[in-house]
Design an enzyme around this catalytic site. Sequence first.
Site, mmCIF file in Angstrom:
data_model
loop_
_atom_site.group_PDB
_atom_site.id
_atom_site.type_symbol
_atom_site.label_atom_id
_atom_site.label_comp_id
_atom_site.label_asym_id
_atom_site.label_seq_id
_atom_site.Cartn_x
_atom_site.Cartn_y
_atom_site.Cartn_z
ATOM 1 N N ARG A 160 0.866 -1.183 0.000
ATOM 2 C CA ARG A 160 0.000 0.000 0.000
ATOM 3 C C ARG A 160 0.898 1.227 0.000
ATOM 4 N NH1 ARG A 160 -2.431 -1.201 5.641
ATOM 5 N NH2 ARG A 160 -0.272 -1.880 5.801
ATOM 6 N N LYS B 185 -4.621 -11.043 -7.610
ATOM 7 C CA LYS B 185 -4.415 -9.598 -7.440
ATOM 8 C C LYS B 185 -5.680 -8.803 -7.793
ATOM 9 C CE LYS B 185 -2.569 -5.635 -6.877
ATOM 10 N NZ LYS B 185 -2.219 -5.073 -5.589
ATOM 11 N N ASN C 25 -7.978 -6.690 -4.955
ATOM 12 C CA ASN C 25 -8.259 -5.250 -5.004
ATOM 13 C C ASN C 25 -9.745 -4.967 -5.230
ATOM 14 O OD1 ASN C 25 -5.738 -4.425 -4.374
ATOM 15 N ND2 ASN C 25 -5.265 -3.454 -6.335
ATOM 16 N N PHE D 159 -10.802 -1.222 5.971
ATOM 17 C CA PHE D 159 -11.500 -0.898 4.714
ATOM 18 C C PHE D 159 -13.002 -0.710 4.912
ATOM 19 C CE2 PHE D 159 -7.427 -1.972 3.293
ATOM 20 C CZ PHE D 159 -7.239 -1.249 2.130
ATOM 21 N N ALA E 299 -16.107 4.935 5.882
ATOM 22 C CA ALA E 299 -16.966 5.693 4.967
ATOM 23 C C ALA E 299 -16.288 7.013 4.627
ATOM 24 C CB ALA E 299 -18.307 5.953 5.634
ATOM 25 N N GLY F 143 -9.895 5.988 -4.494
ATOM 26 C CA GLY F 143 -9.266 6.581 -5.677
ATOM 27 C C GLY F 143 -7.883 5.996 -5.802
ATOM 28 N N CYS G 132 -4.580 2.451 -8.273
ATOM 29 C CA CYS G 132 -4.840 1.005 -8.331
ATOM 30 C C CYS G 132 -6.319 0.622 -8.301
ATOM 31 C CB CYS G 132 -4.096 0.300 -7.203
ATOM 32 S SG CYS G 132 -2.314 0.303 -7.467
ATOM 33 N N ARG H 32 -2.369 10.571 -8.397
ATOM 34 C CA ARG H 32 -3.023 9.959 -9.557
ATOM 35 C C ARG H 32 -4.438 9.521 -9.155
ATOM 36 N NH1 ARG H 32 1.411 5.489 -11.181
ATOM 37 N NH2 ARG H 32 1.598 5.426 -8.927
HETATM 38 P P1 NAD Z 1 4.857 3.906 -11.677
HETATM 39 O O1 NAD Z 1 4.273 4.659 -12.793
HETATM 40 O O2 NAD Z 1 5.105 4.579 -10.371
HETATM 41 O O3 NAD Z 1 6.248 3.253 -12.132
HETATM 42 C C1 NAD Z 1 6.444 2.596 -13.332
HETATM 43 C C2 NAD Z 1 7.841 2.896 -13.845
HETATM 44 O O4 NAD Z 1 8.088 2.095 -15.002
HETATM 45 C C3 NAD Z 1 8.049 4.347 -14.254
HETATM 46 O O5 NAD Z 1 9.161 4.880 -13.558
HETATM 47 C C4 NAD Z 1 8.326 4.261 -15.762
HETATM 48 O O6 NAD Z 1 9.244 5.238 -16.207
HETATM 49 C C5 NAD Z 1 8.885 2.860 -15.875
HETATM 50 N N1 NAD Z 1 8.817 2.264 -17.212
HETATM 51 C C6 NAD Z 1 7.788 2.266 -18.091
HETATM 52 N N2 NAD Z 1 8.123 1.580 -19.200
HETATM 53 C C7 NAD Z 1 9.394 1.147 -19.043
HETATM 54 C C8 NAD Z 1 10.296 0.397 -19.841
HETATM 55 N N3 NAD Z 1 9.948 -0.041 -21.056
HETATM 56 N N4 NAD Z 1 11.534 0.149 -19.357
HETATM 57 C C9 NAD Z 1 11.896 0.607 -18.133
HETATM 58 N N5 NAD Z 1 11.081 1.304 -17.328
HETATM 59 C C10 NAD Z 1 9.835 1.582 -17.774
HETATM 60 O O7 NAD Z 1 3.898 2.633 -11.467
HETATM 61 P P2 NAD Z 1 3.664 1.814 -10.114
HETATM 62 O O8 NAD Z 1 2.676 2.529 -9.251
HETATM 63 O O9 NAD Z 1 4.963 1.391 -9.558
HETATM 64 O O10 NAD Z 1 2.886 0.536 -10.705
HETATM 65 C C11 NAD Z 1 3.538 -0.453 -11.464
HETATM 66 C C12 NAD Z 1 2.650 -1.677 -11.526
HETATM 67 O O11 NAD Z 1 2.459 -2.203 -10.199
HETATM 68 C C13 NAD Z 1 1.256 -1.423 -12.073
HETATM 69 O O12 NAD Z 1 0.826 -2.559 -12.768
HETATM 70 C C14 NAD Z 1 0.420 -1.252 -10.803
HETATM 71 O O13 NAD Z 1 -0.938 -1.579 -11.009
HETATM 72 C C15 NAD Z 1 1.060 -2.262 -9.893
HETATM 73 N N6 NAD Z 1 0.899 -1.996 -8.465
HETATM 74 C C16 NAD Z 1 0.973 -0.726 -7.990
HETATM 75 C C17 NAD Z 1 0.839 -0.501 -6.627
HETATM 76 C C18 NAD Z 1 0.884 0.902 -6.089
HETATM 77 O O14 NAD Z 1 0.446 1.089 -4.936
HETATM 78 N N7 NAD Z 1 1.402 1.869 -6.801
HETATM 79 C C19 NAD Z 1 0.632 -1.572 -5.748
HETATM 80 C C20 NAD Z 1 0.610 -2.864 -6.264
HETATM 81 C C21 NAD Z 1 0.721 -3.057 -7.634
#
Ligand code: NAD
Length: 441
Positions: A155, A205, A209, A250, A253, A258, A261, A328
Amino acid sequence: MDLCIIGSGYVGLVSGACFAEVGHHVICVDNDQRKVDMLQRGEIPIYEPGLEELVHKNVAAKRLRFTNSIEDGVDHSQIIFIAVPTPPQTDGSVDLTFIERVAREISGVLKPGQYRVVVDKSTVPVKTGEKVEATIKRYNKDAEFDVVSNPEFLREGCAVPDLMNPDRVVIGSASQKATDLMKRVYEPFQAPILVTDVNSAELIKHAANSFLSLKISYINAVSAICEASGADVEMVADGIGTDKRIGRNFLNAGLGYGGSCFPKDVKAFIAISRQLGTPFTLLEEVERINATMLTRFIDKVRSALWVLKDKKIAVWGMTFKPDTDDVRNSVAIELINQLVAEGAHVTAYDPKGAEKAVEWGLVDPTKVKLAKTPIEAVADAEALLLATEWKEFANVDFAAVKAKMHTPLVFDGRNLFDPQTMADLGFTYHAVGRPGPKAGA
Ligand code: NAD
């Protein structure tokens, strides 16, 4: 072990730092040169409690480094994690172009005789692992590799402790060799490990969520019934949440879920279920309830102020949740922009998110004033709206807030404050699903 993580965002960077912290050697790859430059200079592009110290410590110990070269990462690591974005498309289905591109890039640098485990950590639709495997094979017939699904459950705001002490680690794998290597990666974390097939891991996953989003929408729907009946949703949530089968987490209220994810993952699960011919219509209702929460909240503000045009409104909170700088898909930002669209003069304050909100073009700084402190934000305000439950807001000097405001009117979109205390301080206070002060006393 030698690990590579492709994508150094919220998931990739925090995972990389935590893997290094337990003794692995980690190369974090990103194709955003600005990000790589920052990280190489020791600057952390995101705010996550405890992350900066962890990165500096492990870089100094030479267990963590940053590059823009996938070849560098793949060459020096036996396990390649993919942690790139999987954003929604306009129809709600997942845009998998980032994953497909990385699969091609990996295939392009895999050398013969170089066995690698390619691990998908991004949140992806069920059956993506099969496509990643087929893609790597299509572009590199000699590649020796296995594809594993290892969804991430961290998280934001508590990503470091979540990664260091996970409730469980899910490893979706069809290869014993890959499973054994993955177990070695996670051994230092001493967490329960659940080994499944790849499709089940991917589905876990989205199902997890979606279930959490459902819990939020459930209590939000209950909050509307509380408002209509004079009951208190906080008491109801305590009453049902103490049942171990349900749990209190969770059941808060408020303005609804948002972030980067939940909204996209619920949409994705709806789209996946439709594509598979088994529509998950319950989740459509989850989304509908979620969307009504902001509308109901703004309606309340409007019914108190009548017309929003030219009203001075202070908004506390811009991030999608506390303890992060991530804005975001933040409901707080949506709230600010809707108020602005109605002609209100909004002054917003957030401890960490304001800069990113402007940098990413999510708020227009010519239309929204950004305050440096919560007290500065409320100067002359006709209403204060709390949109994100940062702890800082609970500790503000409310006598000073009242003295600064034009009218002591507070709308608490996250049920952070105590109704009786607010009334005693002289505020007219509105929460979500809670009656005015003295109820239940
Ligand atoms: P993010 O946007 O913070 O990070 C993604 C990174 O990947 C960016 O820095 C981007 O520049 C890089 N990137 C994109 N294309 C690339 C490439 N071809 N080569 C190298 N780097 C590249 O995204 P995030 O929040 O870390 O989420 C990543 C994934 O994890 C998503 O699928 C998301 O759903 C999942 N996820 C996110 C969270 C969360 O809380 N943020 C939690 C669990 C899962």
